[in-house]
Scaffold this active site. Structure first.
Site, PDB file in Angstrom:
ATOM      1  N   LYS A 180       0.857  -1.177   0.000  1.00 21.41           N
ATOM      2  CA  LYS A 180       0.000   0.000   0.000  1.00 21.41           C
ATOM      3  C   LYS A 180       0.899   1.235   0.000  1.00 21.41           C
ATOM      4  O   LYS A 180       1.415   1.638   1.043  1.00 21.41           O
ATOM      5  CB  LYS A 180      -0.927   0.043   1.224  1.00 21.41           C
ATOM      6  N   ASP A 226       3.406  14.292  -5.792  1.00 21.52           N
ATOM      7  CA  ASP A 226       4.423  15.249  -6.246  1.00 21.52           C
ATOM      8  C   ASP A 226       5.818  14.705  -5.983  1.00 21.52           C
ATOM      9  O   ASP A 226       6.704  15.396  -5.485  1.00 21.52           O
ATOM     10  CB  ASP A 226       4.238  16.605  -5.555  1.00 21.52           C
ATOM     11  N   HIS A 240      -5.564  -5.867  11.508  1.00 15.39           N
ATOM     12  CA  HIS A 240      -4.969  -5.913  10.174  1.00 15.39           C
ATOM     13  C   HIS A 240      -3.558  -5.343  10.164  1.00 15.39           C
ATOM     14  O   HIS A 240      -2.919  -5.242   9.125  1.00 15.39           O
ATOM     15  CB  HIS A 240      -5.862  -5.144   9.184  1.00 15.39           C
ATOM     16  N   ASP A 249      12.979  -2.867  21.449  1.00 13.63           N
ATOM     17  CA  ASP A 249      13.802  -2.036  22.347  1.00 13.63           C
ATOM     18  C   ASP A 249      13.493  -0.550  22.188  1.00 13.63           C
ATOM     19  O   ASP A 249      14.390   0.278  21.977  1.00 13.63           O
ATOM     20  CB  ASP A 249      15.292  -2.300  22.090  1.00 13.63           C
TER      21      ASP A 249
END
Length: 415
Positions: A114, A119, A320, A327
Protein backbone atom coordinates in the site's frame (compact mmCIF):
# COMPACT_ATOMS: atom_id res chain seq x y z
CA UNK A 1 20.94 -4.58 4.27
CA UNK A 2 18.51 -1.64 4.12
CA UNK A 3 19.88 1.76 3.20
CA UNK A 4 18.92 4.10 6.03
CA UNK A 5 18.66 7.78 5.21
CA UNK A 6 18.62 10.74 7.60
CA UNK A 7 16.28 13.69 7.71
CA UNK A 8 12.65 12.56 7.69
CA UNK A 9 9.43 13.79 9.15
CA UNK A 10 7.20 10.76 9.72
CA UNK A 11 3.68 10.75 11.10
CA UNK A 12 2.07 7.57 12.44
CA UNK A 13 -1.53 7.21 11.25
CA UNK A 14 -3.86 4.78 13.03
CA UNK A 15 -7.01 3.65 11.27
CA UNK A 16 -8.62 4.48 7.96
CA UNK A 17 -10.14 7.78 9.10
CA UNK A 18 -6.71 9.26 9.85
CA UNK A 19 -5.21 7.71 6.71
CA UNK A 20 -7.98 8.84 4.35
CA UNK A 21 -7.95 12.35 5.81
CA UNK A 22 -4.18 12.66 5.31
CA UNK A 23 -4.47 11.29 1.77
CA UNK A 24 -7.26 13.71 0.87
CA UNK A 25 -5.37 16.71 2.19
CA UNK A 26 -2.19 15.79 0.33
CA UNK A 27 -4.01 14.92 -2.90
CA UNK A 28 -6.01 18.13 -2.88
CA UNK A 29 -2.77 20.10 -2.56
CA UNK A 30 -0.94 18.10 -5.26
CA UNK A 31 0.59 20.13 -8.07
CA UNK A 32 2.50 17.61 -10.21
CA UNK A 33 1.19 14.03 -10.07
CA UNK A 34 -0.18 11.24 -7.88
CA UNK A 35 0.83 7.57 -7.86
CA UNK A 36 -1.21 5.18 -5.75
CA UNK A 37 -1.07 1.43 -5.14
CA UNK A 38 -3.43 -0.63 -2.98
CA UNK A 39 -4.20 -4.31 -2.59
CA UNK A 40 -7.83 -3.55 -1.87
CA UNK A 41 -9.74 -0.56 -3.19
CA UNK A 42 -13.30 -0.61 -1.92
CA UNK A 43 -16.05 1.93 -2.56
CA UNK A 44 -18.14 1.53 0.59
CA UNK A 45 -18.56 4.26 3.20
CA UNK A 46 -15.57 6.49 3.89
CA UNK A 47 -13.42 4.62 1.33
CA UNK A 48 -15.19 6.60 -1.37
CA UNK A 49 -13.37 9.71 -0.17
CA UNK A 50 -10.09 8.36 -1.59
CA UNK A 51 -11.67 7.73 -4.98
CA UNK A 52 -13.17 11.23 -4.92
CA UNK A 53 -9.76 12.72 -4.10
CA UNK A 54 -8.17 10.95 -7.07
CA UNK A 55 -10.95 12.14 -9.35
CA UNK A 56 -10.63 15.75 -8.16
CA UNK A 57 -6.89 15.71 -8.82
CA UNK A 58 -7.28 14.20 -12.29
CA UNK A 59 -10.03 16.70 -13.11
CA UNK A 60 -7.54 19.51 -12.37
CA UNK A 61 -5.29 18.07 -15.07
CA UNK A 62 -2.82 16.20 -12.88
CA UNK A 63 -1.51 12.81 -14.02
CA UNK A 64 -3.05 10.29 -11.62
CA UNK A 65 -1.94 6.64 -11.67
CA UNK A 66 -3.87 3.98 -9.75
CA UNK A 67 -2.79 0.32 -9.51
CA UNK A 68 -4.95 -2.19 -7.62
CA UNK A 69 -4.66 -5.93 -7.13
CA UNK A 70 -6.81 -8.35 -9.10
CA UNK A 71 -7.69 -10.46 -6.05
CA UNK A 72 -7.96 -7.85 -3.31
CA UNK A 73 -9.98 -5.42 -5.40
CA UNK A 74 -11.63 -7.63 -7.98
CA UNK A 75 -13.86 -5.83 -10.45
CA UNK A 76 -14.14 -2.08 -9.96
CA UNK A 77 -17.83 -1.09 -10.15
CA UNK A 78 -18.81 0.19 -13.61
CA UNK A 79 -19.98 3.51 -12.15
CA UNK A 80 -16.55 4.18 -10.69
CA UNK A 81 -14.77 2.97 -13.82
CA UNK A 82 -16.75 5.53 -15.81
CA UNK A 83 -15.94 8.29 -13.34
CA UNK A 84 -12.24 7.40 -13.32
CA UNK A 85 -12.14 7.36 -17.11
CA UNK A 86 -14.09 10.59 -17.49
CA UNK A 87 -11.84 12.50 -15.09
CA UNK A 88 -8.61 11.11 -16.53
CA UNK A 89 -7.56 8.75 -13.72
CA UNK A 90 -5.27 6.16 -15.28
CA UNK A 91 -5.87 2.79 -13.62
CA UNK A 92 -4.69 -0.80 -14.04
CA UNK A 93 -5.52 -4.09 -12.31
CA UNK A 94 -2.42 -6.02 -11.26
CA UNK A 95 -2.30 -9.69 -12.34
CA UNK A 96 -5.99 -10.24 -13.21
CA UNK A 97 -7.15 -13.74 -12.33
CA UNK A 98 -8.62 -14.84 -15.65
CA UNK A 99 -10.74 -17.94 -16.09
CA UNK A 100 -8.76 -20.40 -13.97
CA UNK A 101 -8.21 -17.92 -11.16
CA UNK A 102 -6.00 -19.03 -8.29
CA UNK A 103 -5.74 -22.56 -9.67
CA UNK A 104 -2.63 -21.27 -11.44
CA UNK A 105 0.16 -20.95 -8.81
CA UNK A 106 1.78 -17.99 -10.57
CA UNK A 107 -1.36 -15.98 -9.76
CA UNK A 108 -0.72 -16.40 -6.05
CA UNK A 109 1.81 -13.58 -6.49
CA UNK A 110 -0.18 -10.53 -5.52
CA UNK A 111 0.35 -6.78 -5.21
CA UNK A 112 -0.11 -6.50 -1.45
CA UNK A 113 1.76 -3.27 -0.78
CA UNK A 114 0.00 0.00 0.00
CA UNK A 115 2.03 2.91 -1.34
CA UNK A 116 1.25 6.44 -2.38
CA UNK A 117 3.51 9.26 -3.54
CA UNK A 118 2.33 12.79 -4.25
CA UNK A 119 4.42 15.25 -6.25
CA UNK A 120 7.26 12.76 -6.03
CA UNK A 121 9.58 14.70 -8.34
CA UNK A 122 9.56 17.79 -6.16
CA UNK A 123 11.01 18.95 -2.87
CA UNK A 124 7.46 19.04 -1.45
CA UNK A 125 6.93 15.32 -2.05
CA UNK A 126 4.79 13.35 0.41
CA UNK A 127 4.70 9.58 0.60
CA UNK A 128 2.55 7.00 2.37
CA UNK A 129 3.37 3.41 3.29
CA UNK A 130 1.57 1.00 5.59
CA UNK A 131 -0.97 -1.76 5.92
CA UNK A 132 -4.24 0.14 5.50
CA UNK A 133 -6.29 -0.70 2.41
CA UNK A 134 -8.79 1.63 0.84
CA UNK A 135 -11.50 0.09 3.01
CA UNK A 136 -13.78 1.68 5.58
CA UNK A 137 -12.72 0.55 9.06
CA UNK A 138 -16.31 -0.20 10.01
CA UNK A 139 -17.00 -2.32 6.93
CA UNK A 140 -15.77 -5.79 5.98
CA UNK A 141 -16.54 -7.22 2.51
CA UNK A 142 -17.08 -10.72 3.96
CA UNK A 143 -18.54 -9.94 7.40
CA UNK A 144 -20.49 -6.72 6.86
CA UNK A 145 -20.69 -3.90 9.40
CA UNK A 146 -18.20 -3.85 12.28
CA UNK A 147 -19.01 -2.46 15.73
CA UNK A 148 -15.42 -1.25 16.28
CA UNK A 149 -12.82 -0.04 13.78
CA UNK A 150 -10.26 -2.28 12.19
CA UNK A 151 -6.84 -2.05 13.89
CA UNK A 152 -4.17 -0.94 11.43
CA UNK A 153 -1.47 1.65 10.73
CA UNK A 154 0.12 3.68 7.96
CA UNK A 155 2.83 6.33 7.72
CA UNK A 156 2.89 9.79 6.21
CA UNK A 157 6.46 10.52 5.15
CA UNK A 158 8.40 13.59 4.11
CA UNK A 159 12.08 13.40 3.24
CA UNK A 160 14.50 11.52 0.97
CA UNK A 161 12.69 8.20 1.42
CA UNK A 162 9.76 9.48 -0.64
CA UNK A 163 11.92 9.38 -3.75
CA UNK A 164 12.44 5.65 -3.17
CA UNK A 165 8.67 5.23 -3.10
CA UNK A 166 8.44 7.30 -6.29
CA UNK A 167 10.95 5.09 -8.07
CA UNK A 168 9.21 1.89 -6.91
CA UNK A 169 5.72 2.95 -7.96
CA UNK A 170 6.84 4.44 -11.28
CA UNK A 171 8.81 1.32 -12.19
CA UNK A 172 5.95 -1.06 -11.44
CA UNK A 173 3.44 1.11 -13.30
CA UNK A 174 5.59 1.12 -16.41
CA UNK A 175 6.07 -2.63 -16.25
CA UNK A 176 2.35 -3.20 -15.87
CA UNK A 177 1.62 -0.87 -18.77
CA UNK A 178 4.05 -2.82 -20.94
CA UNK A 179 2.56 -6.20 -19.99
CA UNK A 180 -0.94 -4.88 -20.54
CA UNK A 181 0.04 -3.75 -24.03
CA UNK A 182 1.38 -7.23 -24.76
CA UNK A 183 -1.85 -8.83 -23.54
CA UNK A 184 -4.14 -6.52 -25.49
CA UNK A 185 -2.11 -6.53 -28.72
CA UNK A 186 -0.36 -9.91 -28.84
CA UNK A 187 0.01 -10.01 -32.64
CA UNK A 188 1.56 -6.58 -32.87
CA UNK A 189 3.79 -7.36 -29.92
CA UNK A 190 4.94 -10.63 -31.47
CA UNK A 191 5.68 -8.85 -34.73
CA UNK A 192 8.09 -6.53 -32.99
CA UNK A 193 10.18 -9.50 -32.00
CA UNK A 194 11.78 -10.44 -28.71
CA UNK A 195 14.45 -7.79 -29.07
CA UNK A 196 11.93 -4.95 -29.10
CA UNK A 197 9.99 -6.58 -26.28
CA UNK A 198 13.08 -6.68 -24.09
CA UNK A 199 13.81 -3.05 -24.88
CA UNK A 200 10.27 -2.05 -23.94
CA UNK A 201 10.41 -3.90 -20.64
CA UNK A 202 13.81 -2.41 -19.94
CA UNK A 203 12.48 1.11 -20.47
CA UNK A 204 9.45 0.24 -18.36
CA UNK A 205 11.71 -0.60 -15.44
CA UNK A 206 13.42 2.78 -15.49
CA UNK A 207 11.79 5.43 -13.29
CA UNK A 208 11.08 8.94 -14.39
CA UNK A 209 13.96 11.29 -13.64
CA UNK A 210 13.72 13.07 -10.32
CA UNK A 211 13.61 16.85 -10.60
CA UNK A 212 14.70 17.55 -7.03
CA UNK A 213 15.28 15.76 -3.78
CA UNK A 214 13.80 16.69 -0.44
CA UNK A 215 16.12 18.67 1.80
CA UNK A 216 16.70 16.42 4.79
CA UNK A 217 17.90 19.16 7.11
CA UNK A 218 14.67 21.12 6.81
CA UNK A 219 12.40 18.25 7.81
CA UNK A 220 13.67 16.31 10.81
CA UNK A 221 16.24 13.90 12.12
CA UNK A 222 14.51 10.54 11.75
CA UNK A 223 16.46 7.74 10.09
CA UNK A 224 14.36 5.46 7.93
CA UNK A 225 14.60 2.89 5.14
CA UNK A 226 12.12 1.50 2.62
CA UNK A 227 12.09 -2.30 2.31
CA UNK A 228 10.53 -3.74 -0.83
CA UNK A 229 9.80 -7.41 -1.46
CA UNK A 230 9.29 -8.88 -4.92
CA UNK A 231 10.03 -12.15 -6.71
CA UNK A 232 13.10 -11.00 -8.66
CA UNK A 233 15.88 -9.09 -6.90
CA UNK A 234 14.28 -8.34 -3.54
CA UNK A 235 13.08 -11.66 -2.20
CA UNK A 236 14.08 -11.45 1.47
CA UNK A 237 14.84 -7.90 2.67
CA UNK A 238 11.82 -7.67 4.98
CA UNK A 239 12.39 -11.08 6.54
CA UNK A 240 16.12 -10.37 6.96
CA UNK A 241 15.38 -7.04 8.64
CA UNK A 242 13.10 -8.77 11.15
CA UNK A 243 15.67 -11.50 11.78
CA UNK A 244 18.47 -9.00 12.39
CA UNK A 245 16.40 -6.78 14.69
CA UNK A 246 15.06 -9.71 16.73
CA UNK A 247 18.51 -11.25 16.91
CA UNK A 248 19.95 -8.03 18.36
CA UNK A 249 17.07 -7.35 20.78
CA UNK A 250 18.13 -6.78 24.38
CA UNK A 251 14.93 -5.86 26.21
CA UNK A 252 11.65 -6.32 24.36
CA UNK A 253 10.08 -7.45 21.11
CA UNK A 254 6.47 -6.52 20.33
CA UNK A 255 4.91 -7.66 17.06
CA UNK A 256 1.37 -7.03 15.87
CA UNK A 257 0.53 -9.08 12.81
CA UNK A 258 -2.75 -9.98 11.18
CA UNK A 259 -1.75 -13.26 9.51
CA UNK A 260 1.01 -14.77 11.60
CA UNK A 261 2.64 -17.99 10.45
CA UNK A 262 6.41 -17.49 10.65
CA UNK A 263 8.84 -19.85 8.96
CA UNK A 264 11.58 -21.79 10.71
CA UNK A 265 14.10 -18.92 10.86
CA UNK A 266 11.66 -16.42 12.30
CA UNK A 267 10.36 -18.94 14.83
CA UNK A 268 13.91 -19.71 15.89
CA UNK A 269 14.71 -16.00 16.23
CA UNK A 270 11.73 -15.45 18.52
CA UNK A 271 12.52 -18.55 20.58
CA UNK A 272 16.17 -17.54 20.96
CA UNK A 273 15.18 -14.02 22.01
CA UNK A 274 12.90 -15.43 24.71
CA UNK A 275 15.71 -17.73 25.91
CA UNK A 276 18.03 -14.72 26.21
CA UNK A 277 15.55 -13.11 28.58
CA UNK A 278 14.02 -10.72 26.05
CA UNK A 279 10.33 -10.09 26.70
CA UNK A 280 8.57 -11.22 23.53
CA UNK A 281 4.92 -10.26 23.07
CA UNK A 282 2.70 -10.90 20.07
CA UNK A 283 -0.63 -9.24 19.27
CA UNK A 284 -2.42 -11.46 16.76
CA UNK A 285 -5.78 -11.89 15.10
CA UNK A 286 -8.40 -13.13 17.55
CA UNK A 287 -11.41 -13.23 15.24
CA UNK A 288 -12.13 -16.01 12.80
CA UNK A 289 -11.59 -14.53 9.35
CA UNK A 290 -10.15 -17.25 7.10
CA UNK A 291 -9.82 -20.98 7.70
CA UNK A 292 -6.11 -21.18 6.89
CA UNK A 293 -5.17 -18.06 8.83
CA UNK A 294 -7.09 -19.12 11.92
CA UNK A 295 -6.14 -22.78 12.17
CA UNK A 296 -2.64 -23.07 10.65
CA UNK A 297 -1.17 -20.67 13.21
CA UNK A 298 -2.29 -22.65 16.27
CA UNK A 299 0.49 -25.32 16.18
CA UNK A 300 3.02 -22.45 16.11
CA UNK A 301 1.29 -20.88 19.13
CA UNK A 302 2.03 -23.94 21.23
CA UNK A 303 5.75 -23.92 20.43
CA UNK A 304 6.09 -20.21 21.23
CA UNK A 305 4.03 -20.33 24.43
CA UNK A 306 6.11 -23.17 25.79
CA UNK A 307 9.21 -21.00 25.33
CA UNK A 308 7.70 -18.13 27.34
CA UNK A 309 6.49 -15.94 24.46
CA UNK A 310 3.31 -14.01 25.32
CA UNK A 311 0.51 -14.17 22.76
CA UNK A 312 -2.47 -11.83 22.93
CA UNK A 313 -5.42 -12.22 20.58
CA UNK A 314 -7.19 -9.05 19.46
CA UNK A 315 -10.92 -9.60 19.11
CA UNK A 316 -12.55 -6.17 19.49
CA UNK A 317 -12.55 -5.99 15.69
CA UNK A 318 -10.38 -7.33 12.92
CA UNK A 319 -6.67 -6.81 13.45
CA UNK A 320 -4.97 -5.91 10.17
CA UNK A 321 -1.73 -4.34 11.42
CA UNK A 322 1.72 -5.44 10.28
CA UNK A 323 3.99 -3.58 12.67
CA UNK A 324 6.72 -4.26 15.21
CA UNK A 325 8.70 -2.43 17.90
CA UNK A 326 11.99 -3.60 19.36
CA UNK A 327 13.80 -2.04 22.35
CA UNK A 328 11.75 1.15 22.10
CA UNK A 329 13.35 2.79 25.14
CA UNK A 330 16.93 2.24 24.03
CA UNK A 331 19.36 4.06 21.75
CA UNK A 332 18.91 1.24 19.23
CA UNK A 333 15.12 1.50 19.04
CA UNK A 334 13.73 -0.20 15.94
CA UNK A 335 10.20 -0.04 14.54
CA UNK A 336 8.54 -1.06 11.30
CA UNK A 337 5.18 -0.28 9.71
CA UNK A 338 4.14 -1.80 6.43
CA UNK A 339 2.10 -4.28 4.43
CA UNK A 340 4.01 -7.50 5.09
CA UNK A 341 2.51 -10.18 7.25
CA UNK A 342 4.79 -12.76 8.80
CA UNK A 343 3.36 -15.59 6.76
CA UNK A 344 4.33 -17.42 3.54
CA UNK A 345 2.08 -15.39 1.24
CA UNK A 346 3.78 -12.14 2.23
CA UNK A 347 7.33 -13.40 2.69
CA UNK A 348 7.49 -15.73 -0.32
CA UNK A 349 4.99 -14.62 -2.95
CA UNK A 350 3.60 -11.09 -2.69
CA UNK A 351 4.93 -7.65 -3.49
CA UNK A 352 5.25 -5.92 -0.11
CA UNK A 353 6.55 -2.64 1.28
CA UNK A 354 7.64 -1.81 4.85
CA UNK A 355 9.33 1.24 6.31
CA UNK A 356 11.81 0.77 9.15
CA UNK A 357 12.32 3.73 11.49
CA UNK A 358 15.27 4.05 13.88
CA UNK A 359 14.03 6.50 16.49
CA UNK A 360 13.12 6.03 20.15
CA UNK A 361 10.29 8.62 20.25
CA UNK A 362 8.60 7.09 17.21
CA UNK A 363 9.07 3.56 18.56
CA UNK A 364 7.65 4.55 21.96
CA UNK A 365 4.58 6.06 20.31
CA UNK A 366 3.89 2.85 18.38
CA UNK A 367 4.68 0.72 21.42
CA UNK A 368 2.17 2.65 23.55
CA UNK A 369 -0.59 2.04 21.01
CA UNK A 370 0.19 -1.68 20.84
CA UNK A 371 0.39 -2.21 24.59
CA UNK A 372 -2.87 -0.28 25.02
CA UNK A 373 -4.54 -2.57 22.47
CA UNK A 374 -3.24 -5.62 24.32
CA UNK A 375 -4.52 -4.35 27.66
CA UNK A 376 -7.90 -3.07 26.48
CA UNK A 377 -8.87 -5.34 23.59
CA UNK A 378 -6.57 -8.34 23.80
CA UNK A 379 -6.87 -11.66 25.56
CA UNK A 380 -3.78 -13.58 26.64
CA UNK A 381 -3.64 -17.07 25.13
CA UNK A 382 -3.27 -19.73 27.83
CA UNK A 383 -1.20 -22.78 26.92
CA UNK A 384 -3.31 -25.21 28.94
CA UNK A 385 -6.54 -23.94 27.38
CA UNK A 386 -4.99 -24.19 23.93
CA UNK A 387 -3.88 -27.78 24.50
CA UNK A 388 -7.20 -28.84 26.02
CA UNK A 389 -9.37 -27.74 23.08
CA UNK A 390 -11.69 -30.26 21.44
CA UNK A 391 -9.97 -32.91 19.33
CA UNK A 392 -11.75 -31.70 16.18
CA UNK A 393 -10.23 -28.24 16.57
CA UNK A 394 -6.77 -29.72 16.93
CA UNK A 395 -7.28 -31.91 13.87
CA UNK A 396 -8.34 -28.86 11.86
CA UNK A 397 -5.22 -27.02 13.06
CA UNK A 398 -2.93 -29.78 11.83
CA UNK A 399 -4.88 -30.15 8.59
CA UNK A 400 -4.59 -26.42 7.85
CA UNK A 401 -0.88 -26.43 8.66
CA UNK A 402 -0.31 -29.40 6.36
CA UNK A 403 -2.40 -27.82 3.62
CA UNK A 404 -0.29 -24.70 3.80
CA UNK A 405 2.91 -26.72 3.42
CA UNK A 406 1.40 -28.60 0.46
CA UNK A 407 0.45 -25.33 -1.25
CA UNK A 408 3.99 -24.02 -0.82
CA UNK A 409 5.37 -27.22 -2.28
CA UNK A 410 3.13 -26.83 -5.34
CA UNK A 411 4.34 -23.25 -5.70
CA UNK A 412 7.94 -24.45 -5.49
CA UNK A 413 8.68 -22.62 -2.24
CA UNK A 414 10.37 -23.69 1.00
CA UNK A 415 9.46 -21.93 4.22
Amino acid sequence: MPQFQHGHKIRLLQGSDAYFSALAQAMDQAEVEIRFESYMFDFTGSAQSVAESLIRAASRGLPVFLLVDGVGTGDIPIHWQERFNASGVQWHVYNPLGRLGLLIPSRWRRLHRKLCVIDGRTEQAIGFCGGINVLDDFHDPNHGALSKPRFDFSLEIQGPLVQDIMIATASLWRRQSAFRQFREHPIQSAARGWSNARQLLSRAAKPTAIVGRAKATSLGVLRAALLLRDNVRNRKPIEKAYLKAIGEAKQEVIIANAYFLPGGKLRAALLNAAKRGVKVRLLLQGRYEYFMQYHAAKPVYEVLLKAGVEIHEYSASFLHAKVAVIDAHSEKAWATVGSSNLDPLSLLLAREANVVVLDSAFACDLRLRLTHAMAEDGKAVDLQELESRAWLQRVLDRFAFGLMRLALSIAGRRY
